[in-house]
Motif scaffolding. Sequence first.
Motif, mmCIF file in Angstrom:
data_model
loop_
_atom_site.group_PDB
_atom_site.id
_atom_site.type_symbol
_atom_site.label_atom_id
_atom_site.label_comp_id
_atom_site.label_asym_id
_atom_site.label_seq_id
_atom_site.Cartn_x
_atom_site.Cartn_y
_atom_site.Cartn_z
ATOM 1 N N UNK A 233 60.684 46.062 -1.513
ATOM 2 C CA UNK A 233 61.565 47.137 -1.071
ATOM 3 C C UNK A 233 63.007 46.707 -0.851
ATOM 4 N N UNK A 234 63.854 47.719 -0.816
ATOM 5 C CA UNK A 234 65.202 47.576 -0.269
ATOM 6 C C UNK A 234 65.407 48.703 0.732
ATOM 7 N N UNK A 235 66.323 48.508 1.659
ATOM 8 C CA UNK A 235 66.573 49.535 2.660
ATOM 9 C C UNK A 235 67.743 49.154 3.539
ATOM 10 N N UNK A 236 67.961 49.942 4.558
ATOM 11 C CA UNK A 236 69.028 49.681 5.510
ATOM 12 C C UNK A 236 68.484 49.804 6.926
ATOM 13 N N UNK A 237 69.171 49.129 7.842
ATOM 14 C CA UNK A 237 68.815 49.184 9.245
ATOM 15 C C UNK A 237 69.747 50.143 9.979
ATOM 16 N N UNK A 238 69.283 50.630 11.128
ATOM 17 C CA UNK A 238 70.154 51.444 11.973
ATOM 18 C C UNK A 238 70.077 50.929 13.405
ATOM 19 N N UNK A 239 71.090 51.257 14.187
ATOM 20 C CA UNK A 239 71.145 50.856 15.585
ATOM 21 C C UNK A 239 70.945 52.074 16.480
ATOM 22 N N UNK A 240 70.478 51.810 17.697
ATOM 23 C CA UNK A 240 70.381 52.852 18.716
ATOM 24 C C UNK A 240 70.883 52.243 20.017
ATOM 25 N N UNK A 241 70.846 53.001 21.095
ATOM 26 C CA UNK A 241 71.296 52.514 22.397
ATOM 27 C C UNK A 241 70.106 52.366 23.335
ATOM 28 N N UNK A 242 70.056 51.226 24.043
ATOM 29 C CA UNK A 242 69.014 51.063 25.045
ATOM 30 C C UNK A 242 69.478 51.690 26.357
ATOM 31 N N UNK A 354 62.780 54.367 19.478
ATOM 32 C CA UNK A 354 63.533 55.256 20.358
ATOM 33 C C UNK A 354 63.440 54.752 21.789
ATOM 34 N N UNK A 355 64.592 54.520 22.414
ATOM 35 C CA UNK A 355 64.645 54.129 23.817
ATOM 36 C C UNK A 355 64.908 55.362 24.676
ATOM 37 N N UNK A 356 64.289 55.404 25.857
ATOM 38 C CA UNK A 356 64.520 56.516 26.757
ATOM 39 C C UNK A 356 63.253 57.290 27.036
ATOM 40 N N UNK A 357 63.360 58.262 27.914
ATOM 41 C CA UNK A 357 62.203 59.065 28.309
ATOM 42 C C UNK A 357 61.532 59.687 27.095
ATOM 43 N N UNK A 358 60.202 59.879 27.148
ATOM 44 C CA UNK A 358 59.491 60.472 26.012
ATOM 45 C C UNK A 358 60.101 61.812 25.616
ATOM 46 N N UNK A 359 60.253 61.991 24.327
ATOM 47 C CA UNK A 359 60.794 63.239 23.789
ATOM 48 C C UNK A 359 59.865 63.720 22.691
ATOM 49 N N UNK A 360 59.929 65.000 22.340
ATOM 50 C CA UNK A 360 59.079 65.499 21.251
ATOM 51 C C UNK A 360 59.306 64.699 19.965
ATOM 52 N N UNK A 369 53.440 52.482 18.905
ATOM 53 C CA UNK A 369 53.624 52.026 20.280
ATOM 54 C C UNK A 369 54.385 53.101 21.045
ATOM 55 N N UNK A 370 53.930 53.364 22.274
ATOM 56 C CA UNK A 370 54.654 54.247 23.179
ATOM 57 C C UNK A 370 54.272 53.870 24.592
ATOM 58 N N UNK A 371 55.275 53.512 25.386
ATOM 59 C CA UNK A 371 54.975 53.133 26.750
ATOM 60 C C UNK A 371 56.172 52.568 27.478
ATOM 61 N N UNK A 379 59.785 53.080 25.648
ATOM 62 C CA UNK A 379 60.040 52.763 24.244
ATOM 63 C C UNK A 379 58.976 53.421 23.376
ATOM 64 N N UNK A 380 59.422 54.029 22.281
ATOM 65 C CA UNK A 380 58.514 54.648 21.319
ATOM 66 C C UNK A 380 58.816 54.094 19.934
ATOM 67 N N UNK A 381 57.757 53.733 19.212
ATOM 68 C CA UNK A 381 57.903 53.250 17.834
ATOM 69 C C UNK A 381 56.995 54.082 16.937
ATOM 70 N N UNK A 382 57.548 54.554 15.844
ATOM 71 C CA UNK A 382 56.721 55.344 14.934
ATOM 72 C C UNK A 382 57.238 55.216 13.502
ATOM 73 N N UNK A 383 56.429 55.697 12.558
ATOM 74 C CA UNK A 383 56.744 55.635 11.136
ATOM 75 C C UNK A 383 56.605 57.023 10.526
ATOM 76 N N UNK A 384 57.457 57.300 9.544
ATOM 77 C CA UNK A 384 57.382 58.531 8.766
ATOM 78 C C UNK A 384 57.371 58.178 7.283
ATOM 79 N N UNK A 385 56.626 58.955 6.501
ATOM 80 C CA UNK A 385 56.539 58.738 5.068
ATOM 81 C C UNK A 385 57.077 59.974 4.342
#
Length: 389
Positions: A233-242, A354-360, A369-371, A379-385
Motif C-alpha cells: 500500500x501507499x497512503x498518508x497520515x493525519x494528526x489529531x489533538x489529544x 479519536x481522543x476525547x469523550x465517546x462520540x457517535x 479499541x475504546x476505553x 481513546x477510540x480506534x476504528x477502521x473503515x473500508x
Amino acid sequence: MTRDALLVADAGPPIAPDACATQNSGSVVALSLDERAYASVHECATRVAFAERIAALKGLAFHGKYSAASSYERPVYFVPSDTIASAHQAHALGITGPHDLFGGVVPHPFVSTKAITHPLVHPDAACPRGWSQAFAAHVAGAVLTGFTAFSREDARAAGGALLRLGAVRVKPVRETGGRGQQVVTDAQTLGQCLAAMDEAELNAHGLVLEENLADPVTFSIGQVVVGGLTATYHGTQCLTRDRRGHAVYGGSDLWLVRGGFDALLATRPPFDVRLAIDQARLYHDAVGECFPGFFTSRLNYDVARGRGPLGQWRSGVLEQSWRVGGATGAELAALELFHHHPERDRVHARCVEVHGDPAPLPPQAQVYFQGEVPDVGWLTKYTLIDSAC
C-alpha cells in the motif's frame, strides 16, 4: 472521499475461526517485549485484538498473551509488541523466518530505529557493533540530508555542518510519532538541545540530525504478509489533538493492492507517491543487503516530502517500522476483504484514532479499541473500508 462514503459491509466482519476452509495446526499469541515502551493499556489491548484477527486469517487457535510457562500447539505464530532485536532471541522463541511472526527480526537493536537512516559525521565517529558504513551509500538517493551520532561531540559536529544549509531537526531515535524532536536554527540552540539530553541514551542508541522540511506531507508505504495473503500500500497520515491540545497521530488513509510492490506501481500512482514508493523499496532492499539476518512480514516506511532549507522540494524516508503499527487496523481489514473476496485486488481503508469523550461513530466502523487510558484519556480506534474502490 467523505467518511459517509466508506462502507465496511462489503468486507464482511473479521473472519471467525470456523470461516476458514480448514483449521490448521498451530497457535497464535500476542508477545510483549520488555525492551521498548509499546506496553500501554491501549497498545496491549489493540495488539491482542489484532492477534485474534490474524489467528482467524491463518485458521489457527488463538491463545491470548504469550507465557513462557504455557504449552502451545506448534508451530507458534507471534504478534510481538516490537521488532525482535536479535537472532538469538528470535530462535529461542522458534522464530526462523517471516511466516513465524507479524513483524520483523533484526541482528542488532539499533537496526530497528531511525539511527540507520543516515551516515556518521566522519569515518572514525563512535558507533555500535554491527554498524554498516555501506548502508548510507545504498540509500543516499532515498533519504534526506542528515547524520547519526552516538556522542555529544559527534552530534555537535554533525549539527554544525547541517546548520550551514539551514534549520536542523534533532530526533531521538527511540521516540515515535515526532515525540521529543526539536528544530534548531543556530549553534547556541543546538548546544542547549544537546546538553539537555541523557548522555547514556545518546551513547547507547544514537541521535539523528536531519535537514528540516517546511510544510511536509508524510506518506506511508508498506506491505503485510499473513499466510498466503499479501497486501501492499501507499497512503498518508493525519494528526489529531489529544486532551492537552498536543498534535498526535490520528490515523492513516491507505490504498492497498493484492500482491507486491510491482502490483502497487501498476496502479499508476501520482509522481510524488511513486517516488515515495521507489524510495521506500530502495531503503528496504538495502536493509536486507547490509544487515544479514533481517527479515520481516510487516513493513512500513514513513516518507516525507516538503521544502528543504534552501526552498527546494525534497523527499526521503524518515524511518521504518517492522512491528504492529498505527496502520495495522487498515492492513488487516484489507487482508480480510481479500480473503472474503478473491475477485477483489484493490481496497481503500482508513484507520482512525479519536481522543476525547465517546462520540457517535460511523455505523460501519470496525472498533478495535475504546476505553479510558491512563495519562491519555478516552481513546477510540476504528477502521473503515471503502466498498467502491
